[in-house]
Design a protein around this motif. Structure first.
Motif, PDB file in Angstrom:
ATOM      1  N   PHE A 111       9.963   0.721  12.356  1.00 51.38           N
ATOM      2  CA  PHE A 111       9.606  -0.399  11.265  1.00 51.38           C
ATOM      3  C   PHE A 111       8.369  -0.016  10.899  1.00 51.38           C
ATOM      4  N   TRP A 112       7.303   0.128  11.593  1.00 52.62           N
ATOM      5  CA  TRP A 112       5.904   0.450  11.101  1.00 52.62           C
ATOM      6  C   TRP A 112       5.863   1.566  10.187  1.00 52.62           C
ATOM      7  N   GLU A 113       6.470   2.747  10.513  1.00 54.08           N
ATOM      8  CA  GLU A 113       6.587   3.726   9.879  1.00 54.08           C
ATOM      9  C   GLU A 113       7.244   3.418   8.415  1.00 54.08           C
ATOM     10  N   ALA A 114       8.275   2.688   8.537  1.00 59.47           N
ATOM     11  CA  ALA A 114       9.111   2.448   6.920  1.00 59.47           C
ATOM     12  C   ALA A 114       8.152   1.618   6.320  1.00 59.47           C
ATOM     13  N   VAL A 115       7.521   0.507   6.963  1.00 55.38           N
ATOM     14  CA  VAL A 115       6.491  -0.342   6.046  1.00 55.38           C
ATOM     15  C   VAL A 115       5.324   0.346   5.550  1.00 55.38           C
ATOM     16  N   LEU A 116       4.735   1.231   6.380  1.00 53.12           N
ATOM     17  CA  LEU A 116       3.858   1.971   5.863  1.00 53.12           C
ATOM     18  C   LEU A 116       4.132   3.083   4.497  1.00 53.12           C
ATOM     19  N   VAL A 117       5.557   3.320   4.610  1.00 50.76           N
ATOM     20  CA  VAL A 117       6.007   4.277   3.304  1.00 50.76           C
ATOM     21  C   VAL A 117       5.925   3.240   2.126  1.00 50.76           C
ATOM     22  N   ALA A 118       6.258   1.874   2.331  1.00 54.32           N
ATOM     23  CA  ALA A 118       6.931   1.000   1.344  1.00 54.32           C
ATOM     24  C   ALA A 118       5.584   0.167   0.983  1.00 54.32           C
ATOM     25  N   SER A 119       4.702  -0.061   1.569  1.00 50.88           N
ATOM     26  CA  SER A 119       3.501  -1.036   1.548  1.00 50.88           C
ATOM     27  C   SER A 119       2.639  -0.490   0.593  1.00 50.88           C
ATOM     28  N   ASN A 157       7.357  13.891   3.204  1.00 55.47           N
ATOM     29  CA  ASN A 157       7.973  14.133   2.023  1.00 55.47           C
ATOM     30  C   ASN A 157       8.158  12.621   1.450  1.00 55.47           C
ATOM     31  N   SER A 158       7.885  11.523   2.131  1.00 51.66           N
ATOM     32  CA  SER A 158       7.920  10.193   1.332  1.00 51.66           C
ATOM     33  C   SER A 158       6.991   9.438   1.474  1.00 51.66           C
ATOM     34  N   CYS A 159       5.906   9.729   2.249  1.00 52.90           N
ATOM     35  CA  CYS A 159       4.553   8.936   2.344  1.00 52.90           C
ATOM     36  C   CYS A 159       3.402   9.681   2.042  1.00 52.90           C
ATOM     37  N   SER A 160       2.605   9.288   1.178  1.00 50.16           N
ATOM     38  CA  SER A 160       1.228  10.154   1.158  1.00 50.16           C
ATOM     39  C   SER A 160       0.182   9.799   2.142  1.00 50.16           C
ATOM     40  N   HIS A 161       0.623   8.959   3.225  1.00 49.36           N
ATOM     41  CA  HIS A 161      -0.352   8.763   4.121  1.00 49.36           C
ATOM     42  C   HIS A 161      -0.218   9.970   5.219  1.00 49.36           C
ATOM     43  N   LEU A 214       3.247  14.356  18.485  1.00 52.40           N
ATOM     44  CA  LEU A 214       2.123  15.157  18.070  1.00 52.40           C
ATOM     45  C   LEU A 214       2.138  15.372  16.663  1.00 52.40           C
ATOM     46  N   GLN A 215       3.245  15.814  16.136  1.00 57.89           N
ATOM     47  CA  GLN A 215       3.108  16.172  14.806  1.00 57.89           C
ATOM     48  C   GLN A 215       3.207  14.943  13.998  1.00 57.89           C
ATOM     49  N   LYS A 216       3.489  13.827  14.029  1.00 55.50           N
ATOM     50  CA  LYS A 216       3.304  12.673  13.251  1.00 55.50           C
ATOM     51  C   LYS A 216       1.575  12.533  13.219  1.00 55.50           C
ATOM     52  N   LEU A 217       1.063  12.358  14.528  1.00 57.43           N
ATOM     53  CA  LEU A 217      -0.296  12.023  14.731  1.00 57.43           C
ATOM     54  C   LEU A 217      -1.153  13.205  14.124  1.00 57.43           C
ATOM     55  N   GLN A 218      -0.662  14.565  14.140  1.00 55.64           N
ATOM     56  CA  GLN A 218      -1.479  15.537  13.317  1.00 55.64           C
ATOM     57  C   GLN A 218      -1.257  15.266  11.963  1.00 55.64           C
ATOM     58  N   SER A 219      -0.313  14.917  11.542  1.00 57.57           N
ATOM     59  CA  SER A 219       0.024  14.740  10.110  1.00 57.57           C
ATOM     60  C   SER A 219      -0.833  13.413   9.484  1.00 57.57           C
ATOM     61  N   LEU A 220      -0.998  12.382  10.282  1.00 56.35           N
ATOM     62  CA  LEU A 220      -1.891  11.416   9.828  1.00 56.35           C
ATOM     63  C   LEU A 220      -3.172  11.765   9.731  1.00 56.35           C
ATOM     64  N   LEU A 221      -3.645  12.848  10.870  1.00 54.90           N
ATOM     65  CA  LEU A 221      -5.052  13.099  10.645  1.00 54.90           C
ATOM     66  C   LEU A 221      -5.063  14.312   9.626  1.00 54.90           C
ATOM     67  N   CYS A 222      -4.128  14.867   8.943  1.00 53.31           N
ATOM     68  CA  CYS A 222      -4.144  15.651   7.849  1.00 53.31           C
ATOM     69  C   CYS A 222      -3.928  15.004   6.530  1.00 53.31           C
ATOM     70  N   PRO A 255      -5.050  11.542   4.034  1.00 50.26           N
ATOM     71  CA  PRO A 255      -6.182  11.254   3.485  1.00 50.26           C
ATOM     72  C   PRO A 255      -6.576   9.623   3.938  1.00 50.26           C
ATOM     73  N   SER A 256      -5.674   8.896   4.552  1.00 50.13           N
ATOM     74  CA  SER A 256      -5.778   7.533   4.902  1.00 50.13           C
ATOM     75  C   SER A 256      -6.256   7.127   6.065  1.00 50.13           C
ATOM     76  N   MET A 257      -6.108   7.949   7.331  1.00 50.03           N
ATOM     77  CA  MET A 257      -6.242   7.574   8.365  1.00 50.03           C
ATOM     78  C   MET A 257      -8.059   7.408   8.392  1.00 50.03           C
ATOM     79  N   PRO A 258      -8.459   6.212   9.123  1.00 47.96           N
ATOM     80  CA  PRO A 258      -9.944   6.155   9.198  1.00 47.96           C
ATOM     81  C   PRO A 258     -10.242   6.833  10.592  1.00 47.96           C
ATOM     82  N   ILE A 259     -11.018   7.861  10.462  1.00 49.89           N
ATOM     83  CA  ILE A 259     -11.317   8.701  11.793  1.00 49.89           C
ATOM     84  C   ILE A 259     -12.316   7.786  12.710  1.00 49.89           C
ATOM     85  N   GLY A 260     -12.960   6.926  12.262  1.00 47.96           N
ATOM     86  CA  GLY A 260     -14.058   6.241  12.936  1.00 47.96           C
ATOM     87  C   GLY A 260     -13.109   5.288  13.817  1.00 47.96           C
ATOM     88  N   ALA A 261     -11.906   5.000  13.384  1.00 51.26           N
ATOM     89  CA  ALA A 261     -11.243   3.960  14.321  1.00 51.26           C
ATOM     90  C   ALA A 261     -10.467   4.803  15.421  1.00 51.26           C
TER      91      ALA A 261
END
Length: 1017
Positions: A795-803, A843-847, A872-880, A882-888
């Motif tokens: 659900f979180w992943e899907a909301v992240l795609v849509a929000s 493919n569906s989420c710019s984050h 691991l791949q999803k976490l790496q993808s978030l770090l790759c 533009p949106s993930m706040p590295i400081g957090a």
């Protein structure tokens, strides 16, 4: 139009035993003051004691023409005539004259008496108030005790100060007027005949004109001058010459009143306190005599000018000493007018009298008027205004009150003989009657009037003069308590209901009864002994006995409880009226039933049609049921009540059956009965998604899984999602009260978790995006379903795609990073089947960013378990991305050992890369995974970071290759680096980079390549 009802607001009457014929009356503070005709003596009688005994009497210095009493300050002010001169005097400490032997002091305003008054010896004081003009009228403010004096062309305001050495809330009774000074005066282009003062409002009327202004104080002289210029009106009337000019009727409210043409200016007296005073115009009304009706000019004069304050319990919006409402009343002989002044000027009621009225007095509950032969009583709308001031949200679905525009009614006419004047105090109405021999024409007119009134008004026989021999009497008529009058109105309305169940008179009487109770309930309670009072007090010794004691406080609370019970009963009765009424006002059944405190089953029992009655359920009752079932309450109806509601809506509004069945209150409804009704509805209206899902829910309650599956397969998944948006309560209960409201999944949501988790997640995402459920509430639902580690993350992943809400995006990025790290470090089990893979999210989420090529070298698929690989791949993808706040997320990665696993190294390097720390990344990769250094450099060491090839990477590789000569990985990396460097810099720069340890021969081929590139360039 005035409704006429024969109620009985008058409980009893008594005759005050005065020795001489009264000429002037006034009342206040539980006392009635009487001045004999042409006399110079004032008598004070107690209204709070049986028989109205004499309290005291004292002599005046002249013959009083006007008397006025102020409870604040306990003083009596008079306009007196003596020796062809007019005087204004105030009498203080008059209670000491009970034995008529106490000393009396006389002084001028602002001057103290020597001796007695300074030694605080008990004595009455007569204060002479000098004026430059002859006084015409006086008025005392019931809130502050200030005194307003009207002269022929000037109004003078005296401010009553509150000072005492011992208690700042009290005034020394021996010096009540010691510091009472003329604050300021106003010149008005209006010949005043009567004035009124209340909480800064000043009202004055001439023969046919009424003007109300508001006095403001300002500490800023500049602002005061601007307001004064803006609010001053200049009289621009023309000289009529030899023509007779008849003024037309005119009403100007609020800011428009400044165009009335009346000149009003403020003059300083030199004795003002610090600050400036300005005026704003509030109300102006002018009347024209109607000579065509045979009325003389004398018969069309205005009278009974009054400013009436009303206090309420709610003091959050005002000072405790400020009234919540201020009303202005004035009257012509045949018509009375009541205005509300505070919060916008508004005409509340116009009273049409059946005959000429001599005097009228407004109270919180009623309007009392007298004619020559009768005391009449009318209802007022003060409580309706005060209720809306106290509760601005009263006209909503939660609370209601009869409107201020409700037509007024006449409650009673009590016949007397020869009424002259009146005054009122609390539940007492004081009347002065004097039987005079009438001229023949007057007698004929009176006879005709009484004949007419006997037909239209129900009244008692006229009271005969007293047997004592004189032709005058002073009556004290006591009105009944509000609860008694309420019960009579209810009884009266029941008689109307028997003949006209839906008639206007029944509803009108119940509304009048409602306002009678409101007027009492909104008043502040008298407090217990020792507690501060709600209203400002300035007691004297004579007032001490009038303070409320603890017993009186207890009695008031008990009386209030009785009235509150009656108030709830009245709300239930009004709810019954509006539930069966017409479509226009049917919505009022909802707030009145709510205020009644009745349960829904009790309301249903009150609205069941009789077996012999052709009437069905009223629109107001159905409206009430609709709103009750739309609310998220913890109340669950019994099966019998729920089935009855299904029957009601099947008869009245079958289209609402889906909404009704979705209510949590209908959890115990018979599913078989509902299915039959829904099948009939489907045959009548056709197939719809909410209807199908509701039928599937009822099949689920019957454990008919086959039928449930068939119904759910009728529609595509996306259509089902739209159906849940239309009726969210098919999935959730309790989600409409805000983010802190508890939300519960329905039985259908539990079934979807088992059979169609993707549909459940998609529906929850759609509800969130349409503001039907908050993020925290969705978390609560998935946790209660027992899928917080699987569907909740989906659900979180899907909301992240849509929000598109930035706050939601940042919150979800952090939550998902925490989940992915927990799955990697603690071995938290991931679901065997994920709704979205890493590739789907990329493919569906710019984050989610595309994985960097060098990550495949650090984290090949075989290095981690199948459950951890996706995390691991999803976490790496978030770090790759533009949106993930590295400081957090950086503090979360500190628990990962840098050299323990290559996937841990990949996360550290990704974070350092996002921070721009490429030199640090080069060292980490050379230390732990040198085979990834060239792919990393090819991807990241470009453009602004290109110089790191020869400034950081080349020196590091040279040093490490020299130390490990047999390391083929380092050697290959060095060769790749040299090729890049040779193509990017000049031969001279390349030579400067060569080490001076005798190994320059190794770099000659790259130097040659560098030289060839320069030649070609």
């Amino acid at each position: 139009m005035v409704h006429v009802y024969n109620c009985h607001p008058f409980a009893s009457q008594q005759i005050v035993q005065v020795e001489q014929e009264p000429g002037l009356l006034c009342s206040g503070g539980g006392v009635i003051f009487v001045v004999a005709t042409g006399g110079c003596k004032v008598e004070a009688y107690s209204l709070d004691q049986e028989g109205c005994p004499l309290l005291c009497r004292f002599a005046t210095m002249g013959t009083p023409r006007i008397i006025q009493y102020s409870a604040i300050g306990d003083y009596l002010v008079t306009i007196e005539d003596k020796n062809n001169a007019t005087y204004l005097r105030a009498y203080t400490n008059w209670r000491y004259q009970a034995e008529e032997k106490s000393r009396v002091g006389v002084r001028m305003l602002g001057h103290l008496l020597r001796g007695a008054s300074q030694r605080s010896v008990a004595q009455m004081e007569i204060i002479e108030i000098p004026l430059s003009e002859r006084p015409v009228a006086v008025a005392c403010c019931p809130v502050t005790g200030d005194l307003l004096v009207a002269c022929e062309k000037t109004l003078v305001l005296f401010t009553l100060r509150r000072e005492s050495k011992h208690n700042l809330n009290q005034l020394n009774p021996q010096s009540s007027f010691q510091n009472t000074q003329p604050s300021h005066s106003k010149k008005a282009g209006l010949g005043p005949q009567q004035v009124a003062l209340c909480a800064g409002y000043i009202a004055v009327h001439a023969e046919l004109e009424v003007l109300v202004v508001k006095l403001h104080s300002s500490l800023d002289p500049k602002t005061a001058e601007e307001l004064a210029d803006m609010n001053t009106c200049v009289d621009q009337g023309e000289d009529p010459g030899d023509f007779l000019v008849l003024q037309r009727h005119q009403e100007l409210l609020g800011e428009r009143a400044r165009d009335c043409g009346v000149s009003v200016t403020i003059e300083k007296t030199g004795m003002e306190e610090t600050g400036q005073y300005t005026l704003s115009f509030v109300l102006y009304r002018r009347f024209a005599p109607d000579f065509f009706q045979g009325c003389s000019v004398e018969e069309t004069k205005l009278h009974s000018l009054q400013l009436h304050p009303m206090f309420t319990r709610n003091k959050s919006m005002q000072s405790p000493e400020e009234p919540s409402c201020v009303f202005c009343f004035f009257s012509l002989p045949t018509t009375g007018y009541l205005y509300s002044l505070r919060g916008g000027v508004e005409l509340l009621s116009a009273y049409q009298y059946p005959e000429k009225v001599l005097r009228a007095v407004l109270t919180d509950d009623l309007l009392h008027v007298i004619t020559k032969s009768a005391l009449q009583c009318f209802s007022v709308r003060c409580a309706a205004v005060a209720a809306r001031v106290e509760d601005p949200y009263i006209d909503t679905t939660m609370r209601a009150c009869p409107p201020v525009s409700l037509k007024v009614c006449a409650l009673r006419m009590q016949l007397f003989i020869g009424l002259r004047t009146m005054c009122a105090l609390g539940r007492h109405v004081m009347l002065l009657s004097a039987a005079d021999a009438e001229p023949p024409e007057e007698a004929d007119r009176a006879t005709h009037t009484r004949s007419f009134m006997s037909k239209k008004w129900a009244g008692s026989r006229p009271k005969a003069p007293s047997v004592t021999g004189h032709g005058w009497n002073l009556y004290v008529v006591n009105t009944v308590s509000p609860i008694t009058l309420y019960h009579e109105m209810v009884e009266y309305s029941c008689r109307y209901a028997e003949t006209h169940p839906m008639g206007e008179s029944c509803r009108h009487l119940l509304s009048e009864a409602h306002l009678i109770l409101r007027a009492s309930l909104i008043k502040p309670l008298p407090t217990a002994k020792g507690e501060p009072r709600e209203l400002p007090e300035m007691p004297t010794d004579g007032e001490k006995a009038q303070r409320p004691t603890t017993d009186a406080f207890t009695d008031s609370k008990a009386e209030r409880q009785v009235m509150e019970t009656a108030f709830r009963e009245n709300c239930a009765q009004l709810g019954d009226c509006f539930s069966r009424g017409n479509q226009k006002d049917c919505h009022l059944a909802l707030p009145y039933y709510r205020m009644s405190g009745l349960s829904i089953t009790e309301v249903m029992s009150r609205n069941r049609p009789l077996p012999i009655s052709p009437c069905t359920y009223g629109p107001g009752f159905v409206f009430y049921l609709n709103h009750f079932l739309l609310e998220e309450t913890d109340q669950i109806l019994s099966q019998e009540a729920a089935d009855e509601i299904i029957d009601i809506f099947s008869q009245t509004e079958p289209s609402q059956l889906v909404t009704v069945c979705a209510s949590p209150a209908m959890a115990d409804v018979s599913p078989a009965k509902v299915l039959r009704r829904l099948q009939h509805l489907e045959q009548a209206t056709g197939i719809s998604v909410p209807l199908t899902v509701t039928m599937a829910t009822m099949s689920l309650r019957l454990d008919d899984l086959r039928r449930y599956t068939e119904l759910m397969e009728k529609h595509a998944e996306m259509l089902l999602v739209y159906g849940f948006i239309e009726e969210p309560r098919l999935l959730l209960h309790g989600g409409s009260g805000g983010r802190d409201t508890q939300v519960r999944p329905t039985q259908l949501a539990n079934q979807l978790r088992k059979d169609q988790p993707g549909l459940l997640t998609a529906a929850m995402v759609a509800l969130h995006e349409n503001n039907k459920v908050q993020l925290e509430q969705a978390d609560q639902v998935f946790k209660e379903l027992g899928c917080e580690h699987s569907l909740l993350v989906d659900f979180w992943e899907a909301v992240l795609v849509a929000s598109t809400q930035e706050a939601i995006i940042q919150e979800l990025l952090f939550r998902l990073a925490v989940v992915y790290i927990d799955r990697l470090t603690s071995g938290m089990a991931a679901p065997s089947k994920l709704l979205k893979s890493t590739e789907d999210l990329i493919n569906s989420c710019s984050h989610y960013g595309t994985l960097y090529p060098w990550l495949r070298i650090l984290t090949p698929a075989s290095n981690t378990g199948s459950q951890q690989q996706e995390a691991l791949q999803k976490l790496q993808s978030l770090l790759c991305g533009p949106s993930m706040p590295i400081g957090a997320v950086q503090p979360l990665l500190e628990q990962l050992s840098l050299g323990a696993t290559l996937w841990g190294l990949s996360l550290h390097v990704l974070c350092a890369t996002r921070r721009g720390q490429h030199g640090n990344c080069i060292e980490k990769l050379l230390d732990h995974c040198p085979q990834a250094i060239i792919p990393y450099a090819n991807h990241h060491l470009q453009e602004t970071y290109m110089a790191l090839w020869w400034q950081k990477l080349l020196p590091e590789l040279c040093n490490r290759t020299r130390a490990e000569t047999e390391n083929g990985i380092l050697l290959a990396a060095l060769k790749e680096t040299l090729l890049v460097v040779a193509n990017e810099i000049s031969p001279v720069e390349f030579l400067e980079l060569m080490p001076d340890d005798g190994t320059a021969l190794y770099f000659l081929p790259h130097l040659l390549a560098c030289s060839q590139r320069q030649l070609l360039a």
